[in-house]
Every structure is written in C-alpha cells, then in structure tokens.
Design a protein around this motif. Structure first.
Motif, mmCIF file in Angstrom:
data_model
loop_
_atom_site.group_PDB
_atom_site.id
_atom_site.type_symbol
_atom_site.label_atom_id
_atom_site.label_comp_id
_atom_site.label_asym_id
_atom_site.label_seq_id
_atom_site.Cartn_x
_atom_site.Cartn_y
_atom_site.Cartn_z
ATOM 1 N N GLY A 15 49.192 4.549 -36.757
ATOM 2 C CA GLY A 15 49.470 4.858 -38.153
ATOM 3 C C GLY A 15 49.210 6.306 -38.503
ATOM 4 N N GLY A 16 48.631 7.062 -37.570
ATOM 5 C CA GLY A 16 48.366 8.477 -37.810
ATOM 6 C C GLY A 16 49.334 9.345 -37.039
ATOM 7 N N SER A 17 48.983 10.612 -36.893
ATOM 8 C CA SER A 17 49.882 11.544 -36.220
ATOM 9 C C SER A 17 49.938 11.322 -34.709
ATOM 10 N N ARG A 18 48.867 10.825 -34.112
ATOM 11 C CA ARG A 18 48.853 10.601 -32.668
ATOM 12 C C ARG A 18 49.758 9.451 -32.272
ATOM 13 N N LEU A 19 49.766 8.396 -33.061
ATOM 14 C CA LEU A 19 50.605 7.227 -32.801
ATOM 15 C C LEU A 19 51.162 6.746 -34.142
ATOM 16 N N PRO A 20 52.266 7.343 -34.579
ATOM 17 C CA PRO A 20 52.835 6.992 -35.892
ATOM 18 C C PRO A 20 53.209 5.510 -35.990
ATOM 19 N N ALA A 21 53.276 5.039 -37.209
ATOM 20 C CA ALA A 21 53.645 3.642 -37.454
ATOM 21 C C ALA A 21 55.054 3.376 -36.942
ATOM 22 N N SER A 22 55.199 2.221 -36.344
ATOM 23 C CA SER A 22 56.514 1.780 -35.877
ATOM 24 C C SER A 22 56.535 0.257 -35.945
ATOM 25 N N GLU A 23 57.692 -0.308 -35.753
ATOM 26 C CA GLU A 23 57.789 -1.771 -35.738
ATOM 27 C C GLU A 23 56.877 -2.349 -34.659
ATOM 28 N N LYS A 24 56.822 -1.673 -33.511
ATOM 29 C CA LYS A 24 55.989 -2.139 -32.396
ATOM 30 C C LYS A 24 54.498 -2.101 -32.748
ATOM 31 N N THR A 25 54.025 -0.979 -33.358
ATOM 32 C CA THR A 25 52.595 -0.874 -33.669
ATOM 33 C C THR A 25 52.180 -1.878 -34.740
ATOM 34 N N VAL A 26 53.073 -2.157 -35.668
ATOM 35 C CA VAL A 26 52.774 -3.173 -36.687
ATOM 36 C C VAL A 26 52.737 -4.552 -36.038
ATOM 37 N N TYR A 27 53.705 -4.860 -35.207
ATOM 38 C CA TYR A 27 53.771 -6.151 -34.539
ATOM 39 C C TYR A 27 52.532 -6.385 -33.670
#
Length: 147
Positions: free
Chosen positions: A106-118
């Motif tokens: 969710g931050g700059s290192r690993l932005p939010a995406s469908e995968k990170t939410v899932y």
C-alpha cells in the motif's frame, strides 16, 4: 489543522511513526520551542496525534486486533515556569527491525494492487515477542536517561 485554526504564521508537518508518532512529535516540538536562544521558533506549538488502526487491523488476527484501536489526543506546548513542563524524553529506533511491525503493501515500495488486496497485504502485522524483547531492552535505559 493549520488551515482550520487559521495559523497562517505557523509551520506544519506530519510525523508518521505509528505508536511512537506522538512521542516523536512532542519531543520535536519541545526542541523547536526550547527558548529564544536555543529554539528555532520560540512561542507556542500544537502537537496532535491520531491513529486509525481500524483501517489496517485484521479483525481475525488475535495477536493484534485486541491491542490496537483508533484514538487521538493533543497538547499545546509553550512557555511555563521552570518547575513545570516537559522534564525530558527520549526515543530509540532500530531500522534493522523494520519487519517486526509492518504493513507489507500500500506504500511506495509495494503499491496497492488487486493482488496485494487479495493476499491481505494491507493489514498491520507485528512480531509481538520481538517487539516485547526490544521494548524491555530499550525502555529501562530510556527511563534512566530521563531520570
């Protein structure tokens, strides 16, 4: 808040340090207002702390959900008689322990995406034993320094 209270001749900035944010902001504000000879900006300061853990706590995580909630507080800093006010303070950090308390996405290192939410990577995670070990190591030292 600066705009809302009409503080047009004031500086404003955000300190994001999770649980310790208010303490860091309080110590920073006190140092900035340390007096006309040593302080950068003598006068008054407003320190506001607010946490909204309900947005990042996994309600199913029994290790964190019962411990963290939403809250806010504020303090006005300014001149006081020498026998009053902030006596002292300190803080300790260890960047090598960044994995002990984290929100993985969710931050700059690993932005939010469908995968990170899932994959539920936006929840607050904590390695409780490692955090407890660090606190029990650092807190007594900090208290002794203030005393």
């Amino acid at each position: 808040m600066q705009d809302r209270i009409g503080a047009v001749n004031a500086a404003a900035y955000d300190i994001n340090a999770v649980c310790a944010g208010f303490v860091f902001a309080l110590l920073t504000g006190a140092q900035l207002l340390a007096g006309t000879e040593t302080g950068i900006a003598p006068g008054y300061g407003l320190v506001i702390g607010a946490d909204t853990y309900s947005r990042i706590i996994d309600p199913q995580d029994r290790r964190t959900a019962p411990l963290f909630g939403d809250g806010a507080g504020a303090v006005v800093l300014g001149p006081v008689p020498s026998d009053r006010g902030l006596v002292g303070g300190g803080a300790a950090t260890d960047g090598g322990r960044h994995g002990d308390i984290r929100v993985e996405a969710g931050g700059s290192r690993l932005p939010a995406s469908e995968k990170t939410v899932y994959e539920e990577m936006h929840f607050f995670r904590m390695e409780g034993r490692r955090v407890r070990e660090y606190v029990t190591e650092q807190l007594p030292r900090a208290v002794q320094e203030v005393l």
